[in-house]
Design a protein around this motif. Structure first.
Motif, PDB file in Angstrom:
ATOM      1  N   ALA A 237      26.659   1.755 -56.420  1.00  0.00           N
ATOM      2  CA  ALA A 237      26.413   3.190 -56.530  1.00  0.00           C
ATOM      3  C   ALA A 237      25.964   3.775 -55.197  1.00  0.00           C
ATOM      4  CB  ALA A 237      25.365   3.456 -57.605  1.00  0.00           C
ATOM      5  N   PHE A 238      25.179   3.011 -54.441  1.00  0.00           N
ATOM      6  CA  PHE A 238      24.729   3.492 -53.137  1.00  0.00           C
ATOM      7  C   PHE A 238      25.923   3.786 -52.233  1.00  0.00           C
ATOM      8  CE2 PHE A 238      23.714   2.696 -48.690  1.00  0.00           C
ATOM      9  CZ  PHE A 238      22.615   3.514 -48.488  1.00  0.00           C
ATOM     10  N   PHE A 239      26.853   2.858 -52.168  1.00  0.00           N
ATOM     11  CA  PHE A 239      28.009   3.066 -51.301  1.00  0.00           C
ATOM     12  C   PHE A 239      28.875   4.228 -51.792  1.00  0.00           C
ATOM     13  CE2 PHE A 239      27.196  -1.200 -49.539  1.00  0.00           C
ATOM     14  CZ  PHE A 239      27.389  -0.929 -48.201  1.00  0.00           C
ATOM     15  N   GLU A 240      29.033   4.356 -53.109  1.00  0.00           N
ATOM     16  CA  GLU A 240      29.842   5.456 -53.636  1.00  0.00           C
ATOM     17  C   GLU A 240      29.239   6.806 -53.277  1.00  0.00           C
ATOM     18  OE1 GLU A 240      30.240   4.917 -57.814  1.00  0.00           O
ATOM     19  OE2 GLU A 240      31.630   3.233 -57.660  1.00  0.00           O
ATOM     20  N   ARG A 245      28.767  11.653 -49.636  1.00  0.00           N
ATOM     21  CA  ARG A 245      27.974  12.594 -48.853  1.00  0.00           C
ATOM     22  C   ARG A 245      28.416  12.633 -47.397  1.00  0.00           C
ATOM     23  NH1 ARG A 245      21.669  12.275 -50.917  1.00  0.00           N
ATOM     24  NH2 ARG A 245      22.095  12.782 -53.116  1.00  0.00           N
ATOM     25  N   LEU A 246      28.680  11.482 -46.848  1.00  0.00           N
ATOM     26  CA  LEU A 246      29.080  11.434 -45.439  1.00  0.00           C
ATOM     27  C   LEU A 246      30.454  12.049 -45.219  1.00  0.00           C
ATOM     28  CD1 LEU A 246      27.795   7.842 -44.614  1.00  0.00           C
ATOM     29  CD2 LEU A 246      26.874   9.978 -43.709  1.00  0.00           C
ATOM     30  N   ASP A 294      16.853  14.357 -52.274  1.00  0.00           N
ATOM     31  CA  ASP A 294      18.246  14.196 -51.867  1.00  0.00           C
ATOM     32  C   ASP A 294      18.464  12.948 -51.011  1.00  0.00           C
ATOM     33  OD1 ASP A 294      16.785  15.216 -49.760  1.00  0.00           O
ATOM     34  OD2 ASP A 294      18.465  16.377 -48.945  1.00  0.00           O
ATOM     35  N   ASP A 295      17.414  12.182 -50.733  1.00  0.00           N
ATOM     36  CA  ASP A 295      17.589  10.890 -50.056  1.00  0.00           C
ATOM     37  C   ASP A 295      18.031   9.838 -51.068  1.00  0.00           C
ATOM     38  OD1 ASP A 295      16.721  12.026 -47.674  1.00  0.00           O
ATOM     39  OD2 ASP A 295      14.624  11.501 -48.036  1.00  0.00           O
ATOM     40  N   LEU A 296      18.728   8.820 -50.590  1.00  0.00           N
ATOM     41  CA  LEU A 296      19.183   7.743 -51.458  1.00  0.00           C
ATOM     42  C   LEU A 296      18.297   6.520 -51.266  1.00  0.00           C
ATOM     43  CD1 LEU A 296      23.080   7.899 -51.039  1.00  0.00           C
ATOM     44  CD2 LEU A 296      21.624   9.067 -52.702  1.00  0.00           C
ATOM     45  N   VAL A 297      17.843   5.948 -52.369  1.00  0.00           N
ATOM     46  CA  VAL A 297      17.025   4.730 -52.337  1.00  0.00           C
ATOM     47  C   VAL A 297      17.702   3.711 -53.239  1.00  0.00           C
ATOM     48  CG1 VAL A 297      14.757   3.724 -52.688  1.00  0.00           C
ATOM     49  CG2 VAL A 297      14.958   6.140 -52.034  1.00  0.00           C
ATOM     50  N   ALA A 298      17.995   2.532 -52.713  1.00  0.00           N
ATOM     51  CA  ALA A 298      18.730   1.529 -53.475  1.00  0.00           C
ATOM     52  C   ALA A 298      18.104   0.157 -53.281  1.00  0.00           C
ATOM     53  CB  ALA A 298      20.195   1.493 -53.045  1.00  0.00           C
ATOM     54  N   ARG A 299      18.253  -0.657 -54.320  1.00  0.00           N
ATOM     55  CA  ARG A 299      17.900  -2.072 -54.205  1.00  0.00           C
ATOM     56  C   ARG A 299      19.207  -2.842 -54.112  1.00  0.00           C
ATOM     57  NH1 ARG A 299      15.904  -6.217 -58.856  1.00  0.00           N
ATOM     58  NH2 ARG A 299      15.518  -8.009 -57.497  1.00  0.00           N
ATOM     59  N   PHE A 300      19.368  -3.562 -53.005  1.00  0.00           N
ATOM     60  CA  PHE A 300      20.616  -4.287 -52.770  1.00  0.00           C
ATOM     61  C   PHE A 300      20.590  -5.685 -53.380  1.00  0.00           C
ATOM     62  CE2 PHE A 300      23.437  -2.355 -49.309  1.00  0.00           C
ATOM     63  CZ  PHE A 300      23.289  -1.102 -49.853  1.00  0.00           C
ATOM     64  N   GLY A 301      19.435  -6.104 -53.853  1.00  0.00           N
ATOM     65  CA  GLY A 301      19.321  -7.444 -54.420  1.00  0.00           C
ATOM     66  C   GLY A 301      18.104  -8.147 -53.869  1.00  0.00           C
ATOM     67  N   GLY A 302      17.482  -8.998 -54.712  1.00  0.00           N
ATOM     68  CA  GLY A 302      16.303  -9.719 -54.246  1.00  0.00           C
ATOM     69  C   GLY A 302      15.220  -8.747 -53.830  1.00  0.00           C
ATOM     70  N   VAL A 349      23.517   6.921 -38.898  1.00  0.00           N
ATOM     71  CA  VAL A 349      24.865   6.818 -39.468  1.00  0.00           C
ATOM     72  C   VAL A 349      25.638   8.062 -39.053  1.00  0.00           C
ATOM     73  CG1 VAL A 349      26.233   6.497 -41.553  1.00  0.00           C
ATOM     74  CG2 VAL A 349      23.911   5.588 -41.439  1.00  0.00           C
ATOM     75  N   ALA A 350      26.744   7.855 -38.371  1.00  0.00           N
ATOM     76  CA  ALA A 350      27.519   8.983 -37.873  1.00  0.00           C
ATOM     77  C   ALA A 350      28.515   9.494 -38.905  1.00  0.00           C
ATOM     78  CB  ALA A 350      28.248   8.590 -36.584  1.00  0.00           C
ATOM     79  N   THR A 351      29.303   8.594 -39.476  1.00  0.00           N
ATOM     80  CA  THR A 351      30.365   8.973 -40.408  1.00  0.00           C
ATOM     81  C   THR A 351      30.417   7.977 -41.561  1.00  0.00           C
ATOM     82  OG1 THR A 351      32.043   7.681 -39.250  1.00  0.00           O
ATOM     83  CG2 THR A 351      31.726   9.975 -38.529  1.00  0.00           C
ATOM     84  N   ALA A 352      31.260   8.284 -42.536  1.00  0.00           N
ATOM     85  CA  ALA A 352      31.453   7.353 -43.648  1.00  0.00           C
ATOM     86  C   ALA A 352      32.038   6.041 -43.151  1.00  0.00           C
ATOM     87  CB  ALA A 352      32.361   7.987 -44.705  1.00  0.00           C
ATOM     88  N   GLN A 353      32.889   6.122 -42.142  1.00  0.00           N
ATOM     89  CA  GLN A 353      33.490   4.909 -41.588  1.00  0.00           C
ATOM     90  C   GLN A 353      32.460   4.043 -40.869  1.00  0.00           C
ATOM     91  OE1 GLN A 353      34.785   8.019 -41.187  1.00  0.00           O
ATOM     92  NE2 GLN A 353      36.385   7.730 -42.757  1.00  0.00           N
ATOM     93  N   ASP A 354      31.350   4.664 -40.485  1.00  0.00           N
ATOM     94  CA  ASP A 354      30.305   3.941 -39.754  1.00  0.00           C
ATOM     95  C   ASP A 354      29.281   3.308 -40.695  1.00  0.00           C
ATOM     96  OD1 ASP A 354      28.865   3.173 -37.349  1.00  0.00           O
ATOM     97  OD2 ASP A 354      27.438   4.765 -37.831  1.00  0.00           O
TER      98      ASP A 354
END
Length: 397
Positions: A237-240, A245-246, A294-302, A349-354
């Motif tokens: 979900a974080f990446f989506e 947004r980017l 509007d900031d994103l906070v995610a747990r990536f694991g562990g 982070v500059a762009t979605a590609q970055d």
């Protein structure tokens, strides 16, 4: 249509009500958390039986059985009101419902056993049912449910159901002189009102199930997108959301913060996984408290957390990370009341590609912070290749 067919055809209405009640009961068996389905099932089923009985009775028998059928009507209306109130996060007043029911039944007894007055029975029964249904209106219109189209239509339809129950005897008297009819259950107006009542209940059930489906889809979406332990966004979900947004707001500057709890394995090994889970939950709560909506906070694991925050430059991002680092160090959520520390890697982070590249840079920065002693933050090299690093653990807030 023969007389027998004309007599039995209206039974379609209570039969449909009974089937709707059974369908809701089956739904409740699969969705036990939604207890209001059980109450609504009771509402449909309790009204189906007295309605069927009245269709098969003449006015004399209706008077004989009026108290029993009235009790079932009151129970059905009470259950319906309770179901809609529970769905909206409240309850109807039990004493008020009991008082309305007793007064209604007393009136039915008086105007059937002491003095047989059909019109009075119709008025008191419908007024009692309407008042019982109305008990849910304050809860329904003060609901915490999302203000969706389904919810707005549902509230208005329920209000129409209450008004129809209260005004039904008046309409019948004005249009057809129901009160003096010798064959009430087989009058044309009776059949039209049965049909309208059926359509109204079908429409109400459609809205109810539509809202339920919408709610279940929202719950499934939440489970799909959130970590079950911390209720933060998960990696997918974080990446989506971050990519969206980017891509759609490329001019807005964002920073990526990677956070890794220090010595987390020792917490699990020393105090057990329950204590470790509590630490992760508390860390998740603090991260949400110290970031904006509007900031994103995610747990990536562990014990790894990632944040995408809106800020103009890397020094600002460093101050945000430092504030979080200090906040974590002041937490005491382990059984030994020891402070929790974390290592941070920060990059822009500059762009979605970055985004993927930025995550790699932040991870490398976290690894370097761990290697240099933990409980510190390190800034990754900037896009032009120059180093931007805080070698000692603090960045000035």
């Amino acid at each position: 249509m023969s007389a027998t067919a004309e007599q039995y055809f209206p039974l379609v209405v209570p039969a449909t009500s009974l089937l709707l009640g059974l369908a809701l009961l089956a739904g409740w068996r699969s969705l036990r958390d939604h207890r209001y389905l059980l109450w609504l099932a009771g509402g449909y089923i309790c009204t189906a039986f007295p309605l069927a009985a009245q269709i098969l009775m003449d006015n004399a028998r209706m008077a004989t059985w009026s108290v029993l059928t009235g009790a079932m009507y009151c129970a059905g209306s009470w259950a319906t009101a309770q179901g809609f109130a529970l769905r909206s996060g409240g309850r109807v007043s039990g004493p008020a419902a009991l008082a309305i029911s007793l007064i209604t039944l007393l009136a039915l007894f008086c105007f059937s056993r002491l003095d047989d007055v059909l019109g009075a029975r119709i008025v008191f029964l419908n007024l009692g049912m309407g008042l019982l249904l109305a008990l849910a209106l304050p809860v329904l219109f003060d609901s915490e449910q999302p203000d969706t189209l389904f919810e707005r239509l549902l509230r208005r339809t329920y209000l129409l159901l209450v008004a129809y129950a209260i005004l039904r005897p008046l309409l019948a008297w004005l249009l057809a002189g129901w009160f003096t009819s010798s064959g009430l259950p087989r009058s044309g107006l009776w059949l039209w009102m049965l049909a309208f009542n059926l359509l109204l209940n079908l429409w109400l059930l459609f809205l109810l199930l539509g809202g339920l489906a919408q709610q279940l889809m929202g719950e499934l979406r939440h489970e799909r997108n959130h970590d079950s332990l911390t209720q933060l966004l998960n990696r997918r979900a974080f990446f989506e959301i971050a990519n969206h947004r980017l891509q759609h707001d490329p001019a807005r500057p964002w920073a990526l913060l990677a956070c890794d709890v220090d010595h987390f394995k020792q917490v699990n090994d020393t105090w057990g996984h329950a204590a470790g889970d509590n630490v992760l939950r508390q860390v998740g709560v603090l991260l949400q408290q110290m970031t904006r909506p509007d900031d994103l906070v995610a747990r990536f694991g562990g014990e790894e957390f990632v944040l995408l925050v809106h800020c103009h430059d890397l020094p600002t991002a460093a101050r945000i990370a430092e504030r979080i680092r200090v906040g974590l160090s002041q937490m005491h959520c382990s059984p030994a009341k020891q402070s929790i520390t974390a290592s941070f890697g920060v990059t822009m982070v500059a762009t979605a590609q970055d985004l993927e590249s930025a995550l790699e840079r932040a991870d490398l920065a976290v690894y370097q912070a761990k290697h240099e002693g933990r409980n510190r933050l390190i800034l990754s090299p900037s896009q032009d290749g120059t180093d931007c690093m805080l070698p000692d653990q603090q960045a000035t807030p």
